[in-house]
Design a protein around this motif. Structure first.
Motif, PDB file in Angstrom:
ATOM      1  N   LEU A 179       0.832  -1.208   0.000  1.00 11.75           N
ATOM      2  CA  LEU A 179       0.000   0.000   0.000  1.00 11.75           C
ATOM      3  C   LEU A 179       0.864   1.255   0.000  1.00 11.75           C
ATOM      4  O   LEU A 179       0.568   2.235  -0.700  1.00 11.75           O
ATOM      5  CB  LEU A 179      -0.925  -0.001   1.225  1.00 11.75           C
ATOM      6  CG  LEU A 179      -2.098  -0.982   1.199  1.00 11.75           C
ATOM      7  CD1 LEU A 179      -2.821  -0.975   2.543  1.00 11.75           C
ATOM      8  CD2 LEU A 179      -3.064  -0.639   0.082  1.00 11.75           C
ATOM      9  N   GLY A 180       1.942   1.233   0.788  1.00  6.02           N
ATOM     10  CA  GLY A 180       2.826   2.398   0.841  1.00  6.02           C
ATOM     11  C   GLY A 180       3.468   2.688  -0.502  1.00  6.02           C
ATOM     12  O   GLY A 180       3.524   3.845  -0.944  1.00  6.02           O
ATOM     13  N   VAL A 181       3.944   1.654  -1.164  1.00  3.37           N
ATOM     14  CA  VAL A 181       4.577   1.828  -2.465  1.00  3.37           C
ATOM     15  C   VAL A 181       3.545   2.290  -3.505  1.00  3.37           C
ATOM     16  O   VAL A 181       3.835   3.146  -4.350  1.00  3.37           O
ATOM     17  CB  VAL A 181       5.247   0.513  -2.917  1.00  3.37           C
ATOM     18  CG1 VAL A 181       5.749   0.622  -4.351  1.00  3.37           C
ATOM     19  CG2 VAL A 181       6.406   0.164  -1.983  1.00  3.37           C
ATOM     20  N   SER A 182       2.325   1.738  -3.418  1.00  6.72           N
ATOM     21  CA  SER A 182       1.305   2.099  -4.408  1.00  6.72           C
ATOM     22  C   SER A 182       0.907   3.564  -4.302  1.00  6.72           C
ATOM     23  O   SER A 182       0.441   4.147  -5.281  1.00  6.72           O
ATOM     24  CB  SER A 182       0.073   1.216  -4.221  1.00  6.72           C
ATOM     25  OG  SER A 182      -0.591   1.520  -3.004  1.00  6.72           O
ATOM     26  N   PRO A 213       3.244   6.225 -10.041  1.00  8.05           N
ATOM     27  CA  PRO A 213       2.377   6.968 -10.966  1.00  8.05           C
ATOM     28  C   PRO A 213       1.198   6.127 -11.404  1.00  8.05           C
ATOM     29  O   PRO A 213       1.319   4.925 -11.627  1.00  8.05           O
ATOM     30  CB  PRO A 213       3.318   7.269 -12.147  1.00  8.05           C
ATOM     31  CG  PRO A 213       4.386   6.233 -12.067  1.00  8.05           C
ATOM     32  CD  PRO A 213       4.572   5.934 -10.609  1.00  8.05           C
ATOM     33  N   HIS A 214       0.042   6.758 -11.518  1.00 12.69           N
ATOM     34  CA  HIS A 214      -1.187   6.059 -11.892  1.00 12.69           C
ATOM     35  C   HIS A 214      -1.517   6.345 -13.362  1.00 12.69           C
ATOM     36  O   HIS A 214      -1.253   7.419 -13.866  1.00 12.69           O
ATOM     37  CB  HIS A 214      -2.348   6.481 -11.002  1.00 12.69           C
ATOM     38  CG  HIS A 214      -2.132   6.141  -9.561  1.00 12.69           C
ATOM     39  ND1 HIS A 214      -2.248   4.856  -9.064  1.00 12.69           N
ATOM     40  CD2 HIS A 214      -1.764   6.914  -8.498  1.00 12.69           C
ATOM     41  CE1 HIS A 214      -1.994   4.846  -7.771  1.00 12.69           C
ATOM     42  NE2 HIS A 214      -1.699   6.088  -7.402  1.00 12.69           N
TER      43      HIS A 214
END
Length: 251
Positions: free
Chosen positions: A243-246, A250-251
């Motif tokens: 979750l932290g990395v996500s 970039p999305h």
């Protein structure tokens, strides 16, 4: 109809909050440890209610005008989640031996009659091997062993637990996107009944967090060994770090 916006808020609130996330995993873990459960559930529910109220009052439009604030929260949340995940991974790699007994801490302490000789009875002076018995020391050791097996090895203090809970809640940018922006926007489509919609969403948070926190103890039978806690901490570590990395990808 008055109940229509309330039920709409309740349904949307549940749909947004019931997911595997950092906050829910933390609440689940505290519930399994039976540690500051009421305080943790209350902090989560009150925080959600405050964020919903902010969204309904129109603060979401203000945040949209200050996009750098959301970016700052996203990076701070990412760092915190990764750090918490690393700590969970450390607990999984080097366990402290914590486990839960089936009956909980309050039910684990044996009675005096079960651990000491009956009043007026004379204990035998020697064992079959000729060694003297120490009834008081033996009873104390039994009580200590049972309590150790029935409760987590260490009990965290209240303040650090609450600070962690607040950080997992307020440093998560998804909370602002879901609660402030989305719920706030949908609530305002109900016009004068927007606060009824908000009340339904707040009720969903209260039901979910208190149900998760106090219902977690039902899983105690499957988490009665240190190995089970290592597996749980490993899962928490993977989810938190992912979750932290996500949050910063970039999305």
């Amino acid at each position: 109809m008055v109940l229509t916006p309330v039920l709409a808020g309740l349904g949307l609130g549940f749909s947004l909050i019931i997911a595997i996330g950092a906050q829910n995993l933390f609440v689940l873990r505290q519930g399994l440890r039976r540690e500051h459960v009421l305080a943790v559930a209350a902090i989560c529910a009150i925080s959600d209610a405050a964020l919903i109220a902010l969204g309904v009052s129109g603060i979401g439009f203000v945040l949209q005008a200050v996009p750098w604030l959301v970016d700052a929260v996203r990076w701070a949340g990412a760092l915190f989640l990764v750090a918490y995940g690393v700590l969970a991974a450390r607990r999984a790699w080097r366990p402290s031996g914590e486990a839960l007994g089936a009956g909980g801490a309050d039910e684990s302490a044996p009675t005096a009659a079960a651990t000491s000789p009956a009043r007026g009875a004379t204990p035998p002076a020697h064992t079959h091997t000729g060694e003297a018995l120490e009834p008081d020391a033996s009873a104390s050791a039994v009580r200590s062993d049972i309590r150790t097996a029935a409760t987590p090895a260490t009990r965290a203090r209240l303040i650090p637990v609450l600070l962690t809970c607040l950080a997992l809640t307020w440093l998560n940018p998804h909370v602002y996107l879901d609660t402030v922006f989305l719920l706030g926007t949908v609530a305002n489509t109900h016009g004068d009944q927007r606060w009824l919609f908000a009340a339904g969403a707040m009720a969903a948070s209260v039901i979910w967090f208190f149900g998760l926190a106090f219902g977690a103890r039902l899983l105690g039978r499957w988490l009665s060994t240190p190995r089970a806690w290592r597996i749980l901490d490993a899962v928490i570590a993977v989810v938190m770090i992912a979750l932290g990395v996500s949050l910063v990808l970039p999305h």
